[in-house]
Design a protein around this motif. Structure first.
Motif, mmCIF file in Angstrom:
data_model
loop_
_atom_site.group_PDB
_atom_site.id
_atom_site.type_symbol
_atom_site.label_atom_id
_atom_site.label_comp_id
_atom_site.label_asym_id
_atom_site.label_seq_id
_atom_site.Cartn_x
_atom_site.Cartn_y
_atom_site.Cartn_z
ATOM 1 N N UNK A 1 69.867 60.902 63.343
ATOM 2 C CA UNK A 1 71.111 61.543 62.375
ATOM 3 C C UNK A 1 70.856 63.288 61.653
ATOM 4 N N UNK A 2 71.717 63.372 61.293
ATOM 5 C CA UNK A 2 71.792 64.630 60.539
ATOM 6 C C UNK A 2 72.834 64.844 59.107
ATOM 7 N N UNK A 3 72.573 65.725 58.784
ATOM 8 C CA UNK A 3 73.568 65.314 57.193
ATOM 9 C C UNK A 3 75.339 65.714 57.608
ATOM 10 N N UNK A 4 75.559 65.520 56.020
ATOM 11 C CA UNK A 4 77.148 65.925 57.070
ATOM 12 C C UNK A 4 77.502 66.959 57.112
ATOM 13 N N UNK A 5 78.452 67.749 57.976
ATOM 14 C CA UNK A 5 78.298 69.157 58.205
ATOM 15 C C UNK A 5 78.785 70.322 56.590
ATOM 16 N N UNK A 6 79.014 69.363 55.962
ATOM 17 C CA UNK A 6 79.797 70.114 54.782
ATOM 18 C C UNK A 6 78.633 70.030 54.061
ATOM 19 N N UNK A 7 77.479 69.389 53.886
ATOM 20 C CA UNK A 7 76.451 68.959 53.318
ATOM 21 C C UNK A 7 75.328 70.274 54.004
ATOM 22 N N UNK A 8 75.337 71.271 55.226
ATOM 23 C CA UNK A 8 74.735 72.267 55.747
ATOM 24 C C UNK A 8 75.386 73.535 54.807
ATOM 25 N N UNK A 9 76.526 73.858 53.887
ATOM 26 C CA UNK A 9 77.033 74.758 53.097
ATOM 27 C C UNK A 9 76.635 74.412 51.829
ATOM 28 N N UNK A 10 76.419 73.610 51.702
ATOM 29 C CA UNK A 10 75.532 73.351 50.050
ATOM 30 C C UNK A 10 73.966 73.582 50.120
ATOM 31 N N UNK A 11 73.787 73.137 51.899
ATOM 32 C CA UNK A 11 72.018 73.362 51.799
ATOM 33 C C UNK A 11 71.996 74.777 52.068
ATOM 34 N N UNK A 12 72.804 75.834 51.801
ATOM 35 C CA UNK A 12 72.936 77.158 52.263
ATOM 36 C C UNK A 12 72.839 77.804 50.935
ATOM 37 N N UNK A 13 73.939 76.871 50.773
ATOM 38 C CA UNK A 13 74.062 77.846 48.652
ATOM 39 C C UNK A 13 72.907 77.295 48.094
ATOM 40 N N UNK A 14 72.156 76.603 48.331
ATOM 41 C CA UNK A 14 70.770 76.306 47.107
ATOM 42 C C UNK A 14 70.111 77.183 48.056
ATOM 43 N N UNK A 15 69.983 77.108 48.812
ATOM 44 C CA UNK A 15 68.492 78.317 49.324
ATOM 45 C C UNK A 15 68.969 79.548 49.032
ATOM 46 N N UNK A 16 70.427 79.583 48.593
ATOM 47 C CA UNK A 16 70.529 81.762 49.170
ATOM 48 C C UNK A 16 70.551 81.735 47.437
ATOM 49 N N UNK A 17 70.616 80.527 46.702
ATOM 50 C CA UNK A 17 70.696 80.448 44.276
ATOM 51 C C UNK A 17 68.873 81.011 44.373
ATOM 52 N N UNK A 18 67.903 79.817 44.660
ATOM 53 C CA UNK A 18 66.662 79.698 45.369
ATOM 54 C C UNK A 18 66.461 81.736 45.623
ATOM 55 N N UNK A 19 66.606 81.918 46.573
ATOM 56 C CA UNK A 19 66.674 83.476 47.006
ATOM 57 C C UNK A 19 66.376 84.482 45.846
ATOM 58 N N UNK A 20 67.989 84.165 45.896
ATOM 59 C CA UNK A 20 68.477 84.966 44.756
ATOM 60 C C UNK A 20 67.709 85.389 42.810
ATOM 61 N N UNK A 21 67.242 83.754 42.951
ATOM 62 C CA UNK A 21 66.843 83.752 41.085
ATOM 63 C C UNK A 21 64.860 83.920 41.728
ATOM 64 N N UNK A 22 64.487 83.475 43.092
ATOM 65 C CA UNK A 22 63.022 84.372 42.782
ATOM 66 C C UNK A 22 62.745 85.740 43.857
ATOM 67 N N UNK A 23 63.778 86.561 43.476
ATOM 68 C CA UNK A 23 64.250 87.930 44.579
ATOM 69 C C UNK A 23 63.326 88.631 43.672
ATOM 70 N N UNK A 24 62.342 89.568 44.057
ATOM 71 C CA UNK A 24 61.274 90.900 42.793
ATOM 72 C C UNK A 24 62.794 91.772 42.673
ATOM 73 N N UNK A 25 61.891 92.549 41.310
ATOM 74 C CA UNK A 25 63.304 92.989 41.615
ATOM 75 C C UNK A 25 62.945 94.273 42.407
#
Length: 306
Positions: free
Chosen positions: A282-306
């Protein structure tokens, strides 16, 4: 951060001083990530044989029993009243509610999607830290939170087709553990500076067992009906992703900076997706990959040191 996997040492003071990471520490990181990813697959695999409550109780019992000799070898823990309150909070939220909700969620969504949804936890932790630990809530943090939330929405929409609201409920159930984990990290941050991380995790896991005791009858009945292989998988979840992965994570944290080790947990979703494809087909739906990447990008932006 992946499913149920104890991370009490994640907030322990980093004493590595930025020293170069050795091969044993890197091996410990690899073992931890693989075992945590396998937990999502194991939970999904057992969804047909065990209900959410029985699975939670069985896993936590195996984990507490596995951690007991390690914890007691360090001496009998003697928390203060205030520390007991914090440990009880972590036990109910992180080990009890976290497992119950994640197990129920993975009966509705695939393992890869569940692992991606839990990766919003770092952003939630940052928000709570700003509220309760005096850390600044910056525009960068707000942008990261918005991106991560958008990713979660995309995942939710991709896994709920037409009038089928079951998968959407699964997404919500997988977000509850992210919130429970995030709150627990804020509670345990001062706690692990005063007590052994092994003691904190063992005691909290034991309280999680007590929290799930109402499902003891279901566990006994379902173990009797389940094939031996499923029961062994249940024990695996308690011993390996809980006890062994906790030990290897603690070892890695001793030899790495906390921030460097924290970044490695973002590898759990792709590992989970690969394992889900190999073992569960089983694999997530294709669109879910985009959502996962977007969520991880958000985490990276929020946690990125100045």
């Amino acid at each position: 951060m992946p499913a149920v996997e104890p991370a009490a040492p994640a907030t322990a003071p980093d004493t590595s001083g930025g020293a170069q990471t050795g091969p044993l520490a890197l091996a410990a990181v690899g073992i931890t990530l693989v075992l945590w990813a396998s937990a999502f697959v194991g939970i999904r695999h057992l969804a047909h044989d065990f209900s959410a409550g029985a699975l939670s109780l069985g896993r936590l019992t195996a984990g507490a029993l596995a951690l007991a000799p390690v914890a007691l070898a360090q001496g009998l823990p003697r928390p203060s009243g205030r520390q007991w309150l914090s440990i009880a909070t972590i036990g109910v939220l992180w080990f009890g509610i976290y497992n119950l909700s994640l197990n129920a969620g993975e009966q509705r969504v695939d393992a890869g999607t569940a692992s991606m949804l839990l990766q919003v936890s770092p952003v939630l932790i940052a928000v709570l830290a700003a509220m309760f630990l005096g850390e600044r809530f910056t525009a960068q943090l707000a942008a990261g939170l918005a991106l991560a939330f958008s990713g979660v929405v995309v995942i939710g929409l991709s896994t709920s087709g037409g009038d089928n609201t079951g998968d959407l409920l699964g997404v919500v159930l997988c977000l509850v553990p992210a919130a429970a984990y995030s709150i627990s990290v804020i509670v345990q941050k001062p706690l692990v500076a005063e007590l052994s991380a092994v003691h904190v995790t063992w005691l909290a896991c034991s309280i999680g067992v007590v929290t799930c005791l109402p499902w003891a009858g279901r566990l006994v009945a379902e173990v009797g009906d389940a094939p031996l292989s499923s029961t062994l998988w249940l024990v695996y979840l308690g011993v390996f992703p809980t006890a062994i992965a906790f030990t290897t994570y603690a070892y890695a944290l001793r030899h790495m900076t906390a921030s460097a080790l924290g970044v490695t947990t973002y590898l759990v979703p792709p590992l989970t997706i690969v394992m889900g494809l190999v073992f569960l087909d089983e694999v997530p739906p294709v669109v879910a990959y985009a959502g996962g990447v977007l969520a991880l990008v958000g985490v990276a932006v929020a946690r990125r040191s100045r």
